[in-house]
Design an enzyme around this catalytic site. Sequence first.
Site: not given
Length: 792
Positions: A472-474
């Site tokens: 999950c990048d953010p």
Amino acid sequence: MITYHQQNGAVSLNSPTSMPNACGFLWNKNMMIQMNCRGYAVAQFMQPEPAKYAHGPALEAKTFMQPEHAYFSHHPGRFFYIKDNQTGELFSLPYAPVKQMPTSFEFIVDKHKISWKINHLDLVCELSLSLSTNDTAELWQLKVNNQGSKKRDLSVYSYFPVGYMSWMNQSARFDESLNAILCESVTPYQKVEQYFIQQDFKDTTVLLSDLTPISFETRQSVFEGEGGLNNPDAIKSSQLDSKPAHYQTPAAVMQFAIALTANESIEANFVFAPVKDANEAAFLKQKYLVSPQALSDAKQDYQQYIAQADYQLKIKTGTQAFDNFVNHWLPRQVFYHGDVNRLSTDPQTRNYLQDAMGMMYIAPEKTKAAFIKALSQQHKSGEMPDGILLNPDSELKYINQIPHTDHCVWLVICIDAYLNETADFDFLKQQIVFIDDEIGLSVFEHINLALDFLWSQRDNRGLNYINQGDWCDPMNMVGYQGKGVSSWLSLASAYAMNLWSKICFLTGHNADADKQISQAQTLNKDVNQHCWDGQWFARGITDTGKCFGVSDNEEGRIYLNPQSFSMLSGAITEQQWQLMKPQIKQQLQTPFGMMMLAPSYTHMHEEVGRLTQKFPGTGENGSVYNHAGAFYIYALFERGETEAAFELLHTMICAESETDALTRGQLPVFIPNYYRGAYFQYPEEAGKSSQLFNTGTVAWIYRIIIEQLVGLKGVSNGLLIKPHLPQSLNGIEVTRQFRKATIELTIKRSKSVSSQQVLIDGISLKQDQRGEFVLAVEANKIYQVQVLLPAG
């Protein structure tokens, strides 16, 4: 509203207003264009970084492709105006900018072209877009047929807005020798060294035509005037001003005089492209507009290029929408991702590896080459980089500048899938150097190091650090202080270790296998100890030691991914599954698929990060994020939850009704990265497609259909035949290419059997010592496979 053309897979939409953002996309190795049904376009090409050749009305910042892209009157597009010179009546193709509702409208998305068929004022207009295979060039064709009984005097105007090209230098002119409008510019720069990089940029945009115009206009504002684009001032005159643009915002407008008797037709061809200069424009003219045959050959060549994804799998379930998508559009989207790496020079490592995994069903040699490139950029410590640099001039940009912790996991998962599909175990012996060490080690040793690195990056609880994000990048503030951990990554690490242990056993590395099993068990135990919340797993533990994604949270109470990977890693007991299952369904399932988390965050949570600032139900903040949904579907099939798995698979691919389709607002020609979520918070917005076709979802969905639903999974000694058919399907027919053999499979339910039976060319296939049906496959042979499943 939507029509399926089963023979070639094309999908048609009969209205420009029911799904105003409905679109299709085309690509080659140099460029991509996304065209919507109204004529608006998003296009980019590589030089070597992504660049535009048609711009908005203001200087645009460079960024990656955005979800839920908004369109507006002056958005870049490809349009034609048609005016009846006798009556003054005016309309535009394909719909914008005039937005005059035609008598009939058909937007047709085919695998190798995008086209429209529009009937209005007794004129049948056919407009089509294709690409070339190797050049950065759009190939447009316009046909106009007079279906009326009287002669028509028409003016046809091209309107290809090029937009605000440069604050330094921009202009446009008509070149009579080329029969083209050249819109010229200089890419802005500040540093001297940028000049030497940019001096060979394709800073000119050209519109070439094989039909000679009677006038032209290159100044967008003069063409529009006070009438606006829906009724431009310039069109009110008998001819355009035929003036160059001197720093005005350029547009490529040509006026063609068309006289048609009853049933007479006219055809015009255009090339719209970025070029370095007039000489390159002349090359394109000679290549594509010198003769009808040259253009036809180019389009045929492009069709063959796109067709590389065809014929690997054909399925017949009796559901038109499902079959059409699986047979035509899913492999096409898988091919796009694996072929051009989303037109990036530094794809995220997780994306690069998963996209390559999907490619193993189409061109396994390309999958292997991608793995070699990725491994050559691994550090000697075992750590994988955040992005893979595809050429010497590439650099890590955007999210790849932020440290994430999950990349080693995908190395194992994707290579394991490749080995199953190909049985290419010699690959494990190949020597590859590291990015920081010229001494080569085998692929097998590279992967051992990757898993050792994952094992080393744990806290005193035994859980994997998250740093500034995992898959999950953010999720960038859970562990940026160096203390926060990810339950998902810990479970995914355990899953990867279990997968690798099987490869170790197969290749005689028993000690390595025992080590991986022991470490996986430890990770599973530690996640259970610290992250089990009573009915589901927490998402992680923050820098301050606080669990999140738990029942006490008002927002972000439950996340999907830890539950999916707890199933895959073997972390849960049957009792835990019976507790989890209803909570997942109740809190996360929607008519459009599985939300990534719920409830969506409505304000910034500094212990979680940027994820919580996204609007509720978009992106990672509680949307129906299809990549995460694919993991859950995969896990359900693995667990034998066939009915639930197929329900979600079908939901992701097929709208259940016309109302559902209108809510999504998307043609079924790709899986978007998300549908709007926050289903219980913003139900009126839920289900809307992001329209973004870049997504790791598709490799997993193709794998799920092939290996789990159809049940034709590669194993080391052949093809494992183990379909997972839901009760709603009494039988299916499948053709699959596998290791250069052709498998023709028929699955039927029968009251005469109490367990699965398999016949090969009419002869019963015996189960192996594990009770499985494995077919030893020889290349270039055709196998007639019949599977009988118990009825009821």
